[in-house]
Design an enzyme around this catalytic site. Structure first.
Site, PDB file in Angstrom:
ATOM      1  N   CYS A 126       0.836  -1.194   0.000  1.00 22.84           N
ATOM      2  CA  CYS A 126       0.000   0.000   0.000  1.00 22.84           C
ATOM      3  C   CYS A 126       0.875   1.250   0.000  1.00 22.84           C
ATOM      4  O   CYS A 126       1.842   1.346   0.750  1.00 22.84           O
ATOM      5  CB  CYS A 126      -0.950   0.077   1.178  1.00 22.84           C
ATOM      6  SG  CYS A 126      -2.133  -1.256   1.218  1.00 22.84           S
TER       7      CYS A 126
ATOM      8  N   ARG B 198       4.348  -0.517  -4.473  1.00 20.96           N
ATOM      9  CA  ARG B 198       3.955  -0.982  -3.133  1.00 20.96           C
ATOM     10  C   ARG B 198       2.634  -1.749  -3.155  1.00 20.96           C
ATOM     11  O   ARG B 198       2.212  -2.306  -2.143  1.00 20.96           O
ATOM     12  CB  ARG B 198       3.817   0.212  -2.190  1.00 20.96           C
ATOM     13  CG  ARG B 198       5.085   1.008  -2.047  1.00 20.96           C
ATOM     14  CD  ARG B 198       4.863   2.192  -1.159  1.00 20.96           C
ATOM     15  NE  ARG B 198       4.642   1.793   0.208  1.00 20.96           N
ATOM     16  CZ  ARG B 198       5.585   1.622   1.114  1.00 20.96           C
ATOM     17  NH1 ARG B 198       6.839   1.824   0.791  1.00 20.96           N
ATOM     18  NH2 ARG B 198       5.298   1.267   2.338  1.00 20.96           N
TER      19      ARG B 198
ATOM     20  N   TRP C  81      -2.681  -2.816  -1.801  1.00 18.10           N
ATOM     21  CA  TRP C  81      -2.327  -4.238  -1.905  1.00 18.10           C
ATOM     22  C   TRP C  81      -3.246  -4.914  -0.902  1.00 18.10           C
ATOM     23  O   TRP C  81      -3.088  -4.758   0.315  1.00 18.10           O
ATOM     24  CB  TRP C  81      -0.855  -4.434  -1.532  1.00 18.10           C
ATOM     25  CG  TRP C  81      -0.313  -5.789  -1.831  1.00 18.10           C
ATOM     26  CD1 TRP C  81       0.106  -6.262  -3.034  1.00 18.10           C
ATOM     27  CD2 TRP C  81      -0.095  -6.848  -0.900  1.00 18.10           C
ATOM     28  NE1 TRP C  81       0.570  -7.552  -2.909  1.00 18.10           N
ATOM     29  CE2 TRP C  81       0.454  -7.937  -1.606  1.00 18.10           C
ATOM     30  CE3 TRP C  81      -0.306  -7.004   0.472  1.00 18.10           C
ATOM     31  CZ2 TRP C  81       0.795  -9.148  -1.003  1.00 18.10           C
ATOM     32  CZ3 TRP C  81       0.027  -8.202   1.083  1.00 18.10           C
ATOM     33  CH2 TRP C  81       0.568  -9.255   0.333  1.00 18.10           C
TER      34      TRP C  81
ATOM     35  N   ASN D 214      -2.102   2.117   5.752  1.00 17.35           N
ATOM     36  CA  ASN D 214      -1.235   1.013   5.330  1.00 17.35           C
ATOM     37  C   ASN D 214      -0.978   0.144   6.555  1.00 17.35           C
ATOM     38  O   ASN D 214      -0.718   0.671   7.633  1.00 17.35           O
ATOM     39  CB  ASN D 214       0.080   1.616   4.809  1.00 17.35           C
ATOM     40  CG  ASN D 214       1.076   0.561   4.404  1.00 17.35           C
ATOM     41  OD1 ASN D 214       0.723  -0.598   4.181  1.00 17.35           O
ATOM     42  ND2 ASN D 214       2.331   0.955   4.306  1.00 17.35           N
ATOM     43  N   GLY D 215      -1.108  -1.158   6.431  1.00 15.35           N
ATOM     44  CA  GLY D 215      -0.852  -2.039   7.577  1.00 15.35           C
ATOM     45  C   GLY D 215      -2.082  -2.860   7.915  1.00 15.35           C
ATOM     46  O   GLY D 215      -3.016  -2.960   7.114  1.00 15.35           O
TER      47      GLY D 215
ATOM     48  N   GLU E  87      17.545 -18.164  -6.089  1.00 16.64           N
ATOM     49  CA  GLU E  87      17.253 -16.795  -6.520  1.00 16.64           C
ATOM     50  C   GLU E  87      16.837 -16.768  -7.999  1.00 16.64           C
ATOM     51  O   GLU E  87      15.915 -16.039  -8.380  1.00 16.64           O
ATOM     52  CB  GLU E  87      18.479 -15.903  -6.249  1.00 16.64           C
ATOM     53  CG  GLU E  87      18.358 -14.451  -6.686  1.00 16.64           C
ATOM     54  CD  GLU E  87      17.219 -13.669  -6.056  1.00 16.64           C
ATOM     55  OE1 GLU E  87      16.565 -14.158  -5.120  1.00 16.64           O
ATOM     56  OE2 GLU E  87      16.954 -12.556  -6.547  1.00 16.64           O
TER      57      GLU E  87
ATOM     58  N   LYS F  55      13.244 -15.397  -9.277  1.00 20.31           N
ATOM     59  CA  LYS F  55      13.082 -14.351 -10.308  1.00 20.31           C
ATOM     60  C   LYS F  55      12.101 -14.820 -11.373  1.00 20.31           C
ATOM     61  O   LYS F  55      11.213 -14.093 -11.792  1.00 20.31           O
ATOM     62  CB  LYS F  55      14.412 -13.996 -10.986  1.00 20.31           C
ATOM     63  CG  LYS F  55      15.454 -13.258 -10.181  1.00 20.31           C
ATOM     64  CD  LYS F  55      15.068 -11.850  -9.798  1.00 20.31           C
ATOM     65  CE  LYS F  55      14.257 -11.797  -8.566  1.00 20.31           C
ATOM     66  NZ  LYS F  55      14.650 -11.455  -7.316  1.00 20.31           N
TER      67      LYS F  55
ATOM     68  N   GLU G  75       8.477 -14.996 -10.011  1.00 24.49           N
ATOM     69  CA  GLU G  75       7.911 -13.681  -9.735  1.00 24.49           C
ATOM     70  C   GLU G  75       7.403 -12.989 -10.984  1.00 24.49           C
ATOM     71  O   GLU G  75       6.312 -12.432 -10.979  1.00 24.49           O
ATOM     72  CB  GLU G  75       8.974 -12.773  -9.093  1.00 24.49           C
ATOM     73  CG  GLU G  75       9.250 -13.035  -7.641  1.00 24.49           C
ATOM     74  CD  GLU G  75      10.348 -12.138  -7.091  1.00 24.49           C
ATOM     75  OE1 GLU G  75      10.156 -11.573  -6.021  1.00 24.49           O
ATOM     76  OE2 GLU G  75      11.411 -12.003  -7.737  1.00 24.49           O
TER      77      GLU G  75
ATOM     78  N   HIS H 190      17.517 -37.681  -4.970  1.00 23.86           N
ATOM     79  CA  HIS H 190      16.691 -38.050  -3.821  1.00 23.86           C
ATOM     80  C   HIS H 190      15.225 -37.658  -4.015  1.00 23.86           C
ATOM     81  O   HIS H 190      14.537 -37.349  -3.050  1.00 23.86           O
ATOM     82  CB  HIS H 190      17.256 -37.421  -2.549  1.00 23.86           C
ATOM     83  CG  HIS H 190      18.640 -37.911  -2.224  1.00 23.86           C
ATOM     84  ND1 HIS H 190      18.922 -39.217  -1.903  1.00 23.86           N
ATOM     85  CD2 HIS H 190      19.843 -37.277  -2.236  1.00 23.86           C
ATOM     86  CE1 HIS H 190      20.215 -39.368  -1.688  1.00 23.86           C
ATOM     87  NE2 HIS H 190      20.803 -38.196  -1.899  1.00 23.86           N
TER      88      HIS H 190
ATOM     89  N   LYS I 123       6.508  -4.734  -3.556  1.00 21.05           N
ATOM     90  CA  LYS I 123       7.957  -4.660  -3.338  1.00 21.05           C
ATOM     91  C   LYS I 123       8.299  -4.675  -1.860  1.00 21.05           C
ATOM     92  O   LYS I 123       9.272  -5.277  -1.438  1.00 21.05           O
ATOM     93  CB  LYS I 123       8.519  -3.390  -3.987  1.00 21.05           C
ATOM     94  CG  LYS I 123      10.012  -3.305  -3.819  1.00 21.05           C
ATOM     95  CD  LYS I 123      10.689  -2.737  -5.009  1.00 21.05           C
ATOM     96  CE  LYS I 123      12.187  -2.928  -4.972  1.00 21.05           C
ATOM     97  NZ  LYS I 123      12.606  -4.288  -5.312  1.00 21.05           N
TER      98      LYS I 123
HETATM   99  C1  G6P Z   1       9.015  -8.815  -1.029  1.00 19.94           C
HETATM  100  C2  G6P Z   1       9.576  -8.484  -2.398  1.00 19.94           C
HETATM  101  C3  G6P Z   1      10.858  -9.287  -2.633  1.00 19.94           C
HETATM  102  C4  G6P Z   1      11.854  -9.028  -1.517  1.00 19.94           C
HETATM  103  C5  G6P Z   1      11.240  -9.349  -0.136  1.00 19.94           C
HETATM  104  C6  G6P Z   1      12.143  -8.893   0.997  1.00 19.94           C
HETATM  105  O1  G6P Z   1       8.524 -10.099  -1.011  1.00 19.94           O
HETATM  106  O2  G6P Z   1       8.632  -8.762  -3.412  1.00 19.94           O
HETATM  107  O3  G6P Z   1      11.440  -8.884  -3.864  1.00 19.94           O
HETATM  108  O4  G6P Z   1      13.004  -9.784  -1.710  1.00 19.94           O
HETATM  109  O5  G6P Z   1      10.008  -8.642   0.006  1.00 19.94           O
HETATM  110  O6  G6P Z   1      12.250  -7.499   0.956  1.00 19.94           O
HETATM  111  P1  G6P Z   1      13.374  -6.664   1.640  1.00 19.94           P
HETATM  112  O7  G6P Z   1      13.013  -5.243   1.324  1.00 19.94           O
HETATM  113  O8  G6P Z   1      13.288  -6.943   3.107  1.00 19.94           O
HETATM  114  O9  G6P Z   1      14.665  -7.076   1.070  1.00 19.94           O
END
Ligand code: G6P
Length: 609
Positions: free
Chosen positions: A2, A27, A75, A99-100, A484, A488, A491, A507, A604
């Site tokens: 948000c 956000r 969000w 927000n929250g 990672e 990616k 996502e 396994h 994000k």
């Molecule tokens: C969210 C984002 C990710 C990020 C994670 C941790 O899930 O979509 O891309 O890695 O938060 O965020 P931070 O700001 O704590 O690295």
């Protein structure tokens, strides 16, 4: 999670609100809305589901005017994505954006319904605004007092801004567990969840602290701390350039951020390499260096991409510095009874510094007897930075693409420097530190080199974009890189991807192998290459399709595609090998036509637990 923007000015602020809230779309982008107080002292509210561009369309021919207003991009947490659930919410003369999460909203809602309030949404936000109204009506006192009384009843983490048609030259902002900043203008002031929203208007910011309530008027701001005393908070001059938040020649922020990595790493190293030989962290005091001397264990906590960076560093801490290191996902760390190791030092990793799970873990850690704590973070002034004893900024620059890229490689850069520093402090000699400095200096050039091979990655992406599932394999410090790489891909392309340590293949996952599940393997030519080659054979003999990223010579059977990675020093291989996987995810998503910078359902910065 948000985005909030608010302004109190002497001019029409509709364009400002729309432009700024659009910049906070990273956000959350399920729906968006705004409210103004017009010349007749009435609220004008416009809301719609979908992205801010929809809101812009909806407001276009309405000739809206207001000198004070709020905007929000959502969000969804409480209540589905719908116009009714979109902020701002209104109770009589009070409007709010929030927000929250309010954890006790259900009980408060029942109470307010009994008092005769009618709810038009399923949100916890509407509970807050009715509660404020009820408190003010009950006491007949100011909205500020009603706010103080209401906050006592609210449980959870939140930030909010309210405006009031009974006093239309003032905004009230509350910050409790979720960030808010005040942007200072000339004869006008602003509030936002993040400075990105305000950079085209001001560079002077006040970061509200936990529990602060601010009254923001065009000419002045007044801040009360959680004990209700007036406080002066520091004004921070931001050095972030507005240009940084533009896409420039790139199609997407993510693309721009991938290609920015050599520069981001150079910025991370700048002013921290003494005579290009040793590492200096001027941010850390003598006391911390003392702690480094005595620590016997490191506990790292993080989420998402930051968690993967922490996993790579576990390997460095243990193999280079001989310090036992444990890494845990923040939400898990906070969910269980912990046994803390002797002389353990606590580290959080975060791009945003606002991730609620990581913040909670930090708060819990403070009661557990760690030697001290440190955050490695990209956002100066963020909650994690404010609440940690020590901070090392990653200096990646503003990252807007929801999928993290440059924050990952700069986190790794800082972590490797930290490992080198700790080794020197503990072993009282700096030969390893000097070696690492030399290699880190070369790293940006190495990354420039691999970025130039983008056409080859585009060709691989063309072969893979229609696939439904993929497996990523890596061994030791390449296993977090496989994780990672898979993250990616998931996502931004919505392709299901799993990561396994290469040795685990036999396994279980081997049962999945057929020509429909491409396998991506990162395999630098090091002491583990022969083992990985055996894994490759196991896959080949079962008809699997393999894409290898390696600098080693390979026996190219018909199902194998080799992407020849340029040579890189072993220690920095994890930082290097993630680059082709970021590009791969990006070009696959590009071919699929997904919304790369704002993938569905994600945000994000996740400021709720
Ligand atoms: C969210 C984002 C990710 C990020 C994670 C941790 O899930 O979509 O891309 O890695 O938060 O965020 P931070 O700001 O704590 O690295």
């Amino acid at each position: 999670m948000c985005g909030i923007v608010a302004a109190v000015t002497q001019r029409n602020i509709i364009d400002f609100l729309l432009e700024s809230i659009q910049r906070l779309e990273y956000r959350g982008y399920d729906s968006s809305g705004l409210a103004l107080i017009n010349k007749n002292n009435n609220f004008i509210r416009v809301r719609c589901i979908g992205k801010v561009s929809q809101l812009i369309k909806k407001t276009k021919n309405k000739k809206l005017f207001g000198k004070i207003g709020l905007a929000h991009t959502r969000w969804a947490t409480h209540g589905k994505v719908s116009e009714e659930n979109t902020h701002p919410h209104i109770s009589s003369h009070i409007a709010i954006v929030h927000n929250g999460i309010i954890e006790n909203s259900f009980q408060l809602r029942l109470f307010l319904e009994k008092q005769g309030y009618i709810f038009y949404s399923d949100t916890d936000t509407e509970v807050i605004v009715h509660l404020l109204h009820w408190e003010q009506k009950k006491t007949g006192k100011s909205l500020l007092e009603a706010m103080h009384n209401s906050l006592i009843r609210l449980h959870g983490n939140y930030s909010m801004v309210v405006m009031d048609t009974h006093n239309s030259s003032r905004l009230i902002a509350v910050c409790s567990g979720s960030p808010l900043i005040i942007g200072l203008g000339i004869g006008e002031n602003f509030i936002a969840s993040d400075q990105i929203a305000l950079l085209n208007i001001t560079k002077r910011f006040i970061y509200l602290k936990e529990g602060d309530i601010a009254i923001v008027q065009p000419e002045q701001t007044q801040i009360f701390n959680k004990h209700n005393s007036i406080v002066q908070r520091k004004i921070i001059q931001s050095d972030v350039q507005y240009e940084c938040v533009k896409k420039g020649k790139y199609k997407h922020y993510m693309e721009k951020e991938i290609y920015e990595q050599p520069t981001s790493i150079r910025n991370t190293l700048k002013h921290r390499l003494k005579n290009n030989k040793t590492i200096d962290f001027p941010e850390l005091g003598v006391q911390e260096k003392n702690i480094f001397l005595h620590l016997e264990h490191i506990q790292i906590v993080a989420c998402g991409t930051s968690y993967h960076a922490a996993m790579v560093s576990k390997h460095w801490f243990e193999s280079i510095a001989n310090i036992p290191c444990d890494v845990e996902v923040a939400s898990e760390f906070s969910s269980r009874k912990l046994a803390v190791r002797k002389k353990s030092f606590f580290i959080t990793l975060s791009q945003s510094g606002e991730t609620a799970d990581t913040l909670t873990a930090l708060r819990i850690s403070k009661k557990l007897g760690y030697l001290g704590n440190l955050t490695i973070c990209n956002m100066k002034g963020s909650s994690l930075v404010q609440e940690s004893d020590n901070c090392l900024l990653t200096k990646a620059g503003i990252e807007i693409g929801v999928a993290s890229t440059k924050s990952f490689t700069t986190q790794l850069t800082v972590l490797l420097m930290l490992v080198a520093k700790i080794v020197s402090i503990k072993q009282k000699k700096n030969d390893i530190e000097k070696k690492i400095v030399k290699i880190l200096n070369i790293l940006p050039y190495r990354i420039e080199e691999i970025l130039k091979k983008n056409q080859e990655i585009k060709n691989i992406a063309k072969k893979l974009y229609h696939t439904k599932n993929m497996i990523f394999l890596g061994r030791r410090d390449q296993y977090p890189i496989a994780m990672e790489g898979a993250l990616k891909l998931k996502e931004i392309s919505y392709i299901h991807a799993e990561a396994y340590p290469s040795g685990e293949l036999k396994h279980g996952p081997l049962a999945l192998i057929d020509k429909n599940i491409p396998i991506i393997i990162t395999a630098p030519n090091n002491s583990l290459i022969e083992k990985t080659k055996k894994n490759i054979q196991e896959i080949c003999s079962r008809g699997g399709l393999i894409y290898i990223f390696s600098d080693a010579e390979m026996n190219l059977e018909k199902n194998i595609t080799l992407f020849k990675v340029p040579y890189v020093e072993e220690i920095i291989a994890p930082i290097f090998y993630i680059i082709p996987l970021q590009l791969l995810a990006y070009y696959i998503a590009l071919s699929k036509g997904t919304n790369i910078d704002q993938p569905r359902n994600l945000a994000k910065s996740v400021t709720v637990e």
